[in-house]
Design a protein around this motif. Structure first.
Motif, short mmCIF file in Angstrom:
data_model
loop_
_atom_site.label_atom_id
_atom_site.label_comp_id
_atom_site.label_asym_id
_atom_site.label_seq_id
_atom_site.Cartn_x
_atom_site.Cartn_y
_atom_site.Cartn_z
N ALA A 80 -1.23 8.76 3.60
CA ALA A 80 -1.43 7.32 3.72
C ALA A 80 -0.12 6.58 3.45
CB ALA A 80 -2.52 6.85 2.76
N ALA A 81 0.64 7.06 2.46
CA ALA A 81 1.94 6.43 2.19
C ALA A 81 2.83 6.55 3.41
CB ALA A 81 2.61 7.09 0.98
N TRP B 169 0.82 -1.22 0.00
CA TRP B 169 0.00 0.00 0.00
C TRP B 169 0.85 1.27 0.00
CZ3 TRP B 169 -4.52 0.42 -1.83
CH2 TRP B 169 -5.42 -0.65 -1.76
N MET B 170 1.97 1.21 0.67
CA MET B 170 2.85 2.38 0.65
C MET B 170 3.20 2.72 -0.80
SD MET B 170 6.69 2.72 2.19
CE MET B 170 7.48 1.98 0.78
N ALA B 171 3.61 1.70 -1.56
CA ALA B 171 4.00 1.92 -2.95
C ALA B 171 2.81 2.39 -3.78
CB ALA B 171 4.58 0.65 -3.53
N ARG B 172 1.65 1.81 -3.53
CA ARG B 172 0.46 2.20 -4.29
C ARG B 172 0.14 3.67 -4.04
NH1 ARG B 172 -4.13 -1.95 -6.14
NH2 ARG B 172 -4.62 -0.16 -7.44
N ILE C 233 4.91 -4.66 -7.06
CA ILE C 233 3.57 -5.07 -7.48
C ILE C 233 2.57 -3.95 -7.22
CG2 ILE C 233 1.67 -6.64 -6.98
CD1 ILE C 233 3.74 -8.83 -6.45
N GLY C 234 2.63 -3.37 -6.01
CA GLY C 234 1.70 -2.30 -5.66
C GLY C 234 1.81 -1.14 -6.63
N CYS C 235 3.04 -0.75 -6.89
CA CYS C 235 3.28 0.39 -7.79
C CYS C 235 2.73 0.10 -9.18
CB CYS C 235 4.79 0.65 -7.83
SG CYS C 235 5.28 1.80 -9.09
#
Lengths: 483, 322
Positions: B91-92, B13-16, B164-166
């Motif tokens: 959020a990140a 989620w951080m990356a997203r 993957i998130g990114c």
């Protein structure tokens, strides 16, 4: 305006850097001269640099407030370090090691034969009423007989320069990460001072801590060590994270762990379940295991006590270690040292009156206006009476409390805590401080080089807790004779 | 040591969120500059940004119309909009804070700094004069964070989850942008936008920083057909849907227990491979894109189920015994 030390008000307190006559103490000379040589603008610039470093390094502590929930605040830091000479420190270090060795023997005895009680040195009734005595721990033998692996003892210095132990924190003491970060910030903002001084480094603490924890799983070459945190809303979350990171250990929450049918502890990973060998727990005893303690706790791990009792996982600090962290038990520590080690305590306790002993209780009740009264098991400065500052009603209220439950109270004369020069806005003013070194007990005993110095930033105040407006300073153990 | 499920989820989620903040910053910036290129009477305005991020409902509940000031505030600063730049960065940062023992210290410091900076420079970002500088700073800061992570963090399982998130987020944004921009062209009743069509497609490319690479690789004028082909099927451009999908697949193939997800990915990959987006009518294109988005959602659900979720008591026990 630059600093002029001759205007610095020593005010009759012991100052850590400056003598009553206004001269630098041993080791403080360079520092004072250097600060003296900075212009007002330069001094403010360094201060601003420290604040900026703290903000961007994300060095924070969490304050619980009813209005806004919990807030992450920048760590309050003063750029003028506190100095202790290596020679003085070596004596303190020896005193702390002696103390913790005796305390561990005491806890182990308490959960086994209770010889110290049978020999009449420690009163049985104190144990019977102890809030932190855990019947669940009776008969358990943790590795190496060590219960309190990480101890944070609070030291204060009185007017005559004597260093006293104020209390020992054996449950989940915090602050060590700030000790490490303070040094990091100091190196960024006043690097030139490190050329002038032989300052003993502090940053081997994480590897010492790792070694201490790993030594609790002696049969394994690379044990799985984890740090158990209540989560990001805990006031010490920064520290939990920091220590896990520095040790290369996994930071886990209760929900990440599970106790299997084989009574071993596992963590949930992307590969499935992985066995855990050592847990540095940063949650209190009563939240560790809902099966054994608070059934509605969501922080802990069901079955953890079962796994620990079977020796399938090591817990640091061991459950039940807090029995020696009681402020009334504290008053017996010099006796405890004599009983187990046959030595006199190197570091004195603050003179204390035990309300369980009738004569001492009478004295306390008659002198409430001169004494500080502390309940046995509170921490963070809660539930205390500061007699000289209290109203008659408050003193009467405490007299009632003491009469109703003498076991729960002890009293001490109000100390004149030492001060150190602190940058307050544009002036250097004396502020009261204490010191929390950390002592690790595993295979060996290790003491941090110095510790966390906490400063009361409010004028005249002796409350050093960061949640109540306290700040901190870097603590320098200086080998000035070698410099 | 195997990675904690919870940690894997936070890294993902951080990356997203970082990717979301970056792409939102590009989107606002490009739209601002597109508008200046078009004659006043045909300007498509700002409403399309709200549509691209799928937040019509929230937006129109709070703001009377899609005037520039409203949309920009909503996209940059509105804390009630979970997709706003500030919300995404926050959020990140919260996710990063939870795993700061896992990511390199510099990365945490940069993310923390970005959060502080974005907040303190925000008023500038809201004024048209300083908007570009603000958005550019956000984009560059996130690029720097990606750099620190790529160059300073072991490329272990945690890194795979970030990647993957990114890339799922990128793939999602790419399809959204195509969807909305192409529909605004097709819904133009009197064809007033027709003369500006390639400016609009250029802006699509630019929102994805794809313009320059498009020129190099397609060596074609900017036309709908070629743009669609490039953005959906190119295997080398990092924001192309196909590239993102392949990256996700490669990461998964290095993770444990990924066989089932990989199997499910295969038909989607084939579908993209074989599609002829240039032949699709506008309506068909929109259906096609809808389908891609649904499949992206399914990949996320499969990841969550395999790696993030708490395991059922049954598997816990059988694995504990094993």
């Amino acid at each position: 305006m630059t600093i002029t030390w001759k205007d610095y008000p020593v005010n009759g307190f012991y100052d850590e850097l400056i003598t009553f006559a206004g001269d630098p103490r041993p080791g403080a000379n360079h520092l004072l001269r250097h600060l003296d040589g900075l212009t007002e603008a330069e001094l403010q610039e360094r201060k601003a640099a420290a604040d900026a470093a703290i903000l961007s390094m994300g060095i924070t502590f969490t304050v619980y407030s009813e209005a806004e929930g919990s807030i992450d605040r920048a760590w309050p830091f003063d750029i003028i370090p506190r100095i202790i000479t290596l020679r003085e420190w070596q004596r303190i270090e020896a005193g702390l090691k002696q103390r913790v060795r005796a305390l561990n023997l005491f806890i182990d005895d308490i959960y086994h034969d209770q010889k110290i009680v049978k020999d009449g040195v420690f009163p049985a009734e104190l144990l019977a009423d102890s809030q932190n005595f855990r019947p669940e721990c009776v008969g358990i033998s943790p590795p190496r007989g060590v219960w309190a692996h990480i101890c944070g003892s609070d030291l204060v210095r009185d007017r005559d320069g004597t260093v006293y132990v104020l209390e020992d924190n054996l449950r989940v003491p915090s602050g060590v990460s700030y000790m490490l970060e303070n040094r990091m910030v100091m190196k960024r903002v006043l690097p030139e001072l490190f050329d002038d001084y032989a300052i003993v480094p502090v940053d081997d603490y994480p590897s010492q801590l790792y070694q201490c924890l790993a030594s609790l799983a002696p049969e394994k070459l690379r044990p799985n060590v984890v740090v158990l945190t209540p989560g990001i809303y805990n006031s010490a979350y920064f520290e939990h994270c920091y220590l896990a990171q520095q040790m290369g250990a996994e930071l886990v929450e209760g929900r990440d762990l599970v106790v299997g049918d084989d009574d071993c502890v596992y963590m949930r990973t992307i590969e499935g379940l992985t066995k855990v060998d050592v847990i540095y727990r940063r949650i209190d005893d009563l939240f560790l295991d809902p099966e054994a303690f608070h059934p509605d706790s969501t922080l802990g791990v069901p079955g953890l006590m079962r796994a620990w009792k079977k020796g399938n996982v090591a817990l640091a600090n061991a459950p039940g270690a807090g029995v020696a962290d009681d402020k009334v038990v504290y008053t017996y520590v010099p006796d405890i040292i004599r009983y187990y080690l046959g030595e006199d305590a190197i570091l004195p306790n603050v003179p204390s009156y035990r309300c369980v002993i009738p004569e001492e209780c009478e004295y306390v009740l008659a002198n409430l206006d001169k004494l500080v009264v502390k309940p046995a098991n509170e921490s963070g400065g809660y539930g205390m009476l500061i007699g000289p500052a209290a109203s008659t009603e408050q003193r009467e209220q405490f007299a009632r409390l003491i009469r109703n439950d003498p076991r729960n109270y002890m009293a001490q004369p109000l100390l004149s805590l030492s001060t150190a020069p602190t940058l307050i806005d544009h002036l250097v003013e004396p502020r009261h401080l204490d010191l929390r070194p950390f002592i690790l007990s595993g295979q060996d005993i290790y003491v941090t080089n110095g510790g966390l110095t906490r400063v009361a930033l409010k004028k005249g105040s002796t409350v050093v807790n960061s949640s109540q407006g306290g700040g901190s300073k870097d603590t320098w153990i200086v080998d000035w004779e070698a410099a | 040591m195997a990675m904690l499920s919870r940690v894997a989820e936070h890294l993902y989620w951080m990356a997203r969120y970082l990717e979301r903040a970056e792409s939102t910053a590009r989107l606002v910036s490009v739209n601002g500059s597109l508008i200046l290129d078009l004659p006043k009477h045909v300007r498509p305005g700002w409403a399309s940004l709200i549509a691209i991020t799928g937040s019509d409902e929230l937006f129109y509940k709070k703001y009377p119309d899609a005037a520039e000031g409203h949309v920009v505030k909503f996209m940059l600063a509105d804390e009630e909009n979970p997709g706003s730049i500030l919300s995404s960065i926050r959020a990140a940062r919260e996710n990063a804070r939870t795993v700061r023992d896992i990511i390199p210290r510099e990365a945490w410091e940069q993310i923390n700094d970005l959060n502080l900076k974005a907040r303190s420079h925000l008023s500038g970002g809201l004024s048209p004069k300083w908007r570009y500088a603000f958005l550019n700073e956000v984009v560059l800061s996130i690029q720097m964070i990606s750099g620190v992570l790529a160059g300073g963090m072991s490329h272990d399982d945690g890194f795979e989850f970030m990647t993957i998130g990114c890339h799922l987020e990128r793939a999602d944004m790419t399809t959204r942008i195509i969807d909305v921009r192409s529909s605004s062209l097709s819904q133009d009743p009197s064809d007033v936008l027709k003369p500006f069509e390639n400016i609009l497609w250029m802006s699509v490319l630019k929102s994805l920083t794809a313009y320059q690479m498009y020129r190099r690789h397609m060596q074609a004028a900017v036309r709908r057909e070629a743009v669609l082909k490039f953005l959906l099927q190119d295997s080398e451009f990092p924001r192309a849907f196909y590239y993102c999908l392949c990256t996700v697949r490669n990461c998964l193939s290095r993770l444990p227990r990924s066989a089932a997800i990989l199997d499910a990915l295969l038909p989607l990959k084939r579908q993209i491979d074989e599609a002829k987006p240039e032949e699709l009518s506008q309506e068909e294109l929109m259906l096609f894109i809808d389908e891609l988005q649904i499949k992206l959602g399914e990949i996320h659900d499969a990841l969550a189920k395999t790696y993030f979720g708490a395991e059922s008591a049954e598997t816990t026990q059988s694995q504990a015994q094993g």
